[in-house]
Design an enzyme around this catalytic site. Sequence first.
Site, short mmCIF file in Angstrom:
data_model
loop_
_atom_site.label_atom_id
_atom_site.label_comp_id
_atom_site.label_asym_id
_atom_site.label_seq_id
_atom_site.Cartn_x
_atom_site.Cartn_y
_atom_site.Cartn_z
N TYR A 105 3.62 -7.96 0.57
CA TYR A 105 2.92 -8.91 -0.32
C TYR A 105 3.89 -9.26 -1.51
O TYR A 105 4.41 -8.37 -2.14
CB TYR A 105 1.65 -8.36 -0.89
CG TYR A 105 0.92 -9.15 -2.01
CD1 TYR A 105 0.09 -10.30 -1.58
CD2 TYR A 105 1.20 -8.74 -3.24
CE1 TYR A 105 -0.29 -10.95 -2.74
CE2 TYR A 105 0.27 -9.24 -4.15
CZ TYR A 105 -0.32 -10.37 -3.96
OH TYR A 105 -0.86 -11.37 -5.12
N ASP A 177 -1.19 -0.43 2.10
CA ASP A 177 -2.08 -1.59 1.40
C ASP A 177 -3.09 -1.99 2.47
O ASP A 177 -2.62 -2.62 3.42
CB ASP A 177 -1.12 -2.50 0.77
CG ASP A 177 -1.81 -3.62 0.28
OD1 ASP A 177 -3.06 -3.92 0.50
OD2 ASP A 177 -1.06 -4.45 -0.46
N LYS A 202 -9.91 -8.89 -3.42
CA LYS A 202 -10.18 -9.53 -1.98
C LYS A 202 -11.50 -9.22 -1.30
O LYS A 202 -12.48 -9.54 -2.01
CB LYS A 202 -8.93 -9.50 -1.21
CG LYS A 202 -7.65 -9.56 -2.12
CD LYS A 202 -7.25 -10.93 -2.47
CE LYS A 202 -6.04 -11.02 -3.37
NZ LYS A 202 -4.76 -10.59 -3.05
#
Length: 381
Positions: A105, A177, A202
């Site tokens: 990310y 993650d 999210k």
Amino acid sequence: MNRSRPYRFETLAVHAGHGVDPATGAVTAPIHLSTTFERATDGSYPQGYLYSRNDNPNRHALEAALAALEGGTGAAAFASGLAAVTAIFQGLEPGDHVVAPADIYHGTANVLKHLFAKWQVATTFVDMTSLDDVRAALRPTTRIVWIETPSNPLLRCVDIAAVADIAHRAGARAVADNTFASPVLQRPLALGCDMVMHATTKYLGGRSDVLGGVAITRADDEAYAQVRTAQLYGGGVAAPFDCWLVMRSLPTLSYRMQAHCANARKVAHYLRAHPRVSAVHYPGLDDSPYHALAQRQMADYGGMLSFEVYGGRDAAMATAAHVELFTRATSLGGVESLIEHRASIEGPQSTTPPGLLRVSVGLEHADDLIDDLAQALDRSA
Ligand SMILES: *Cc1c(COP(=O)(O)O)cnc(C)c1O
């Protein structure tokens, strides 16, 4: 909760951290905005709360719930996903080394490159789908091997158990993650990781209306104590209302994920058969190079996918310009479907194919999503 027998995920999602408020009998939790808590005459804190940076009833409940859902022993909640990421790396010392995926990310890459590199914590970015590359990147000073799977935006999958094992043999810790998968689909602690991180922004929040992050630990160890120290002294804690919003979403997590996955599977199959689409990246497709691995380590394949259109950047931008139901926006995991041209948001150094569009498949009817993509691909031809 009656703890005489272990509960299944959906039951934990409804009950862990949730309970009738002993002060009022309220069935759903009140929001405790008070920053400070009264001491007893003897100087003690009868309810265990002192000041909201230290602990707060809403954060306490959220942390208990998230630890239970990932199968961890403890959790620390933060004001954003990247605040959780930062707290995890704050346990390192100058000279320590990190191995991370090259397609990590981008915000996590920024934390490593622009915050921690200055403090002499070096990172080697590798293609983590290659276990040989992971082994080759290890140094005697490697402390954390960071895993992120499925990855963004190509939905590549990393073998969590294998990478965690490689990390442990080298004396490093494995941190995953798990944002793209959610604990419904993938349980990194059970696969050998020491810690799991989520952007609760999210799927856990699920409504695109709250930022948050969490670090969940397998053991009550020194590394977790360091995260707690970073939380308490650094102060990047999740606000009570934000904790309450995430708590409100957890009971539906399993059911939302099932629907996200079912919709994404239909959209992926539709796109794969479309003559203007050159590639679909979704681990649920049986010709995906990650299908077998995903089948092994995930319960389902998730709500995220990306696809490439013939004609490169202009064709992709035109397709995104013509959607009517999807929203052109970044982020993921909400009830509404989003579409995003990744290369232009990542900037000139982006390695993302210029014709790629990333999709967060929401909870609308799959046929309406497919009809919208059909008309957008037609009108942009
Ligand atoms: C969004 C996201 C983050 C960062 O979370 P923020 O709440 O935006 O700080 C980290 N990792 C992944 C995979 C994400 O999607």
